[in-house]
Design an enzyme around this catalytic site. Structure first.
Site, PDB file in Angstrom:
ATOM      1  CB  CYS A 132      -2.519   1.510   6.922  1.00 26.27           C
ATOM      2  SG  CYS A 132      -1.758   2.378   5.540  1.00 26.27           S
TER       3      CYS A 132
ATOM      4  CB  CYS B 148      -0.933  -0.003   1.210  1.00 21.74           C
ATOM      5  SG  CYS B 148      -0.072  -0.024   2.812  1.00 21.74           S
TER       6      CYS B 148
ATOM      7  NE  ARG C 228      -4.047  -2.746   4.470  1.00 25.94           N
ATOM      8  CZ  ARG C 228      -4.297  -1.499   4.071  1.00 25.94           C
ATOM      9  NH1 ARG C 228      -3.369  -0.557   4.207  1.00 25.94           N
ATOM     10  NH2 ARG C 228      -5.486  -1.192   3.537  1.00 25.94           N
TER      11      ARG C 228
ATOM     12  CG  HIS D 293      -3.250  10.694  12.559  1.00 22.53           C
ATOM     13  ND1 HIS D 293      -4.430   9.983  12.474  1.00 22.53           N
ATOM     14  CD2 HIS D 293      -2.664  10.604  11.342  1.00 22.53           C
ATOM     15  CE1 HIS D 293      -4.562   9.495  11.248  1.00 22.53           C
ATOM     16  NE2 HIS D 293      -3.496   9.862  10.539  1.00 22.53           N
TER      17      HIS D 293
ATOM     18  CG  HIS E 241      -6.970   5.601   8.916  1.00 22.44           C
ATOM     19  ND1 HIS E 241      -6.099   6.530   8.363  1.00 22.44           N
ATOM     20  CD2 HIS E 241      -8.054   6.309   9.355  1.00 22.44           C
ATOM     21  CE1 HIS E 241      -6.641   7.738   8.455  1.00 22.44           C
ATOM     22  NE2 HIS E 241      -7.820   7.639   9.042  1.00 22.44           N
TER      23      HIS E 241
ATOM     24  CG  ASP F  75      -7.033  -4.472   3.720  1.00 24.44           C
ATOM     25  OD1 ASP F  75      -6.414  -4.266   4.784  1.00 24.44           O
ATOM     26  OD2 ASP F  75      -7.017  -3.668   2.763  1.00 24.44           O
TER      27      ASP F  75
END
Length: 362
Positions: free
Chosen positions: A332, A277, A330, A314, A317, A321
């Site tokens: 990310c 990704c 996952r 932060h 997310h 998947d």
């Protein structure tokens, strides 16, 4: 014109061959703090001579904040001596340990104080059973700014002795690494000779323990000063860095990933996988207690945002998947939210208790 081009090309080749010849020789460039800072500007270097370098090196390896050690021969009167030559006492070189350390974790003053515990500072050219000028005591500095502190420490030490202190305080003039079999000698030969009392190794290990409250949320002014613009925008404003163009997307060495704002451990390399990704992806955090998840309806999507619990930074997310064999999730995560600590630096930087996680399969 062709002749000029040919002559110029031959000249360039000659220079390259000359450089190759220099680097093929046994003699190595002298080590200095400037050289170290070109590699990592958070690493400082100091050199300790105090009898047999086997024990002195093993002692400093125990101290949290010491990131590397190397034994060698310092401040002799000729270049690149062998151990046999130094052993004669005629080279002027002292068996010495090069100590590289992170000044944000351990300061030079503590290292000097610990060094004094390993020697008899009144003994000239002798420590333990070792006698000769090669076993003299000294602190050799590569940074002129270190001299004042070292001399102050020696002066303070002298108040505890009626005899003269014979510990040298000199600039490092030369340092050549010792033969390979001398490096990390006591790690390879636990029963080997050592002039340092064994209990001192445990003392060194506990001399600079990590602070219990190291992981705290910092104010915005401090974060703006410490973080890059991207790190600040991501962690404080929920921005997203560019995919495939970030620091840890292709990082797969063993180690730990910590919150860039607090230093708190969040993810471990054994839970990292290639998701394709463009961002670092993990199957899970080290502990669910370290992160918090909230609904994010920005960008016209409904996603689950992941933040660090202590730093409220932060991170990225979490999606469902991920690899099924790893739990199906996952995480990310933006590289800008993290700092990677390689396995070989984890002990020195206070993350030793997490090393065992690297030996466990996800």
């Amino acid at each position: 014109m062709k002749n000029i081009i040919i002559i110029a090309a031959l000249a360039v080749c000659g220079l390259l061959l000359a450089k190759m010849d220099v680097f093929s020789k046994k003699e190595k460039p002298l080590t200095s703090k400037i050289t170290e800072n070109e590699i990592n500007d958070k690493q400082n270097v100091i050199y300790f001579a105090g009898g047999c370098f086997w024990g002195t090196e093993h002692f400093f390896k125990q101290v949290r904040g010491v990131t590397a050690t190397e034994v060698g021969y310092a401040n002799g009167n000729f270049d690149n001596p062998t151990y046999e030559q130094v052993s004669t006492g005629n080279t002027g070189a002292a068996e010495t340990v090069k100590v590289t350390y992170d000044p944000e974790i351990v300061d030079l003053g503590l290292l000097v104080d610990l060094y004094f515990k390993t020697i008899d500072p009144t003994s000239l050219n002798q420590q333990g059973n070792d006698k000769g000028t090669q076993y003299r005591s000294g602190i050799f500095y590569a940074d002129k700014n270190d001299e004042k502190l070292i001399r102050e420490k020696i002066k303070e030490l002298s108040k505890n002795y009626s005899q003269k202190i014979v510990v040298e305080c000199e600039p490092l003039r030369k340092f050549y690494d010792a033969e390979t079999y001398h490096q990390n000698y006591l790690d390879k030969n636990p029963g080997g000779y050592c002039h340092i009392e064994p209990g001192l190794f445990d003392m060194a290990k506990n001399a600079n323990p990590p602070k219990a409250n190291d992981f705290k949320k910092k104010d915005q002014q401090t974060l703006k000063k410490e973080l890059t613009k991207t790190q600040y925008d991501v962690t404080q404003n929920g921005a997203t860095e560019r995919p495939y163009d970030n620091e840890y997307d292709k990082e797969f060495r063993e180690g730990i990933y910590v919150d860039i704002t607090t230093g708190e451990p969040l993810f471990i390399s054994t839970d990292k996988f290639e998701a394709g990704c463009g961002w670092p992806s993990f199957s899970k955090p080290i502990s669910e207690k370290l992160v918090k998840e909230t609904t994010d309806n920005s960008q016209g999507m409904t996603r689950v945002e992941v933040k660090s619990k202590t730093g409220d930074a932060h991170l990225g997310h979490v999606f469902d998947d991920g690899p099924k064999e790893k739990g199906g999730l996952r995480y990310c995560i933006n590289s800008a939210s993290l700092k990677f600590i390689p396995k070989d630096e984890m002990k020195a930087k206070g993350y030793e208790k997490y090393i065992s996680l690297l030996n466990k399969k996800s």
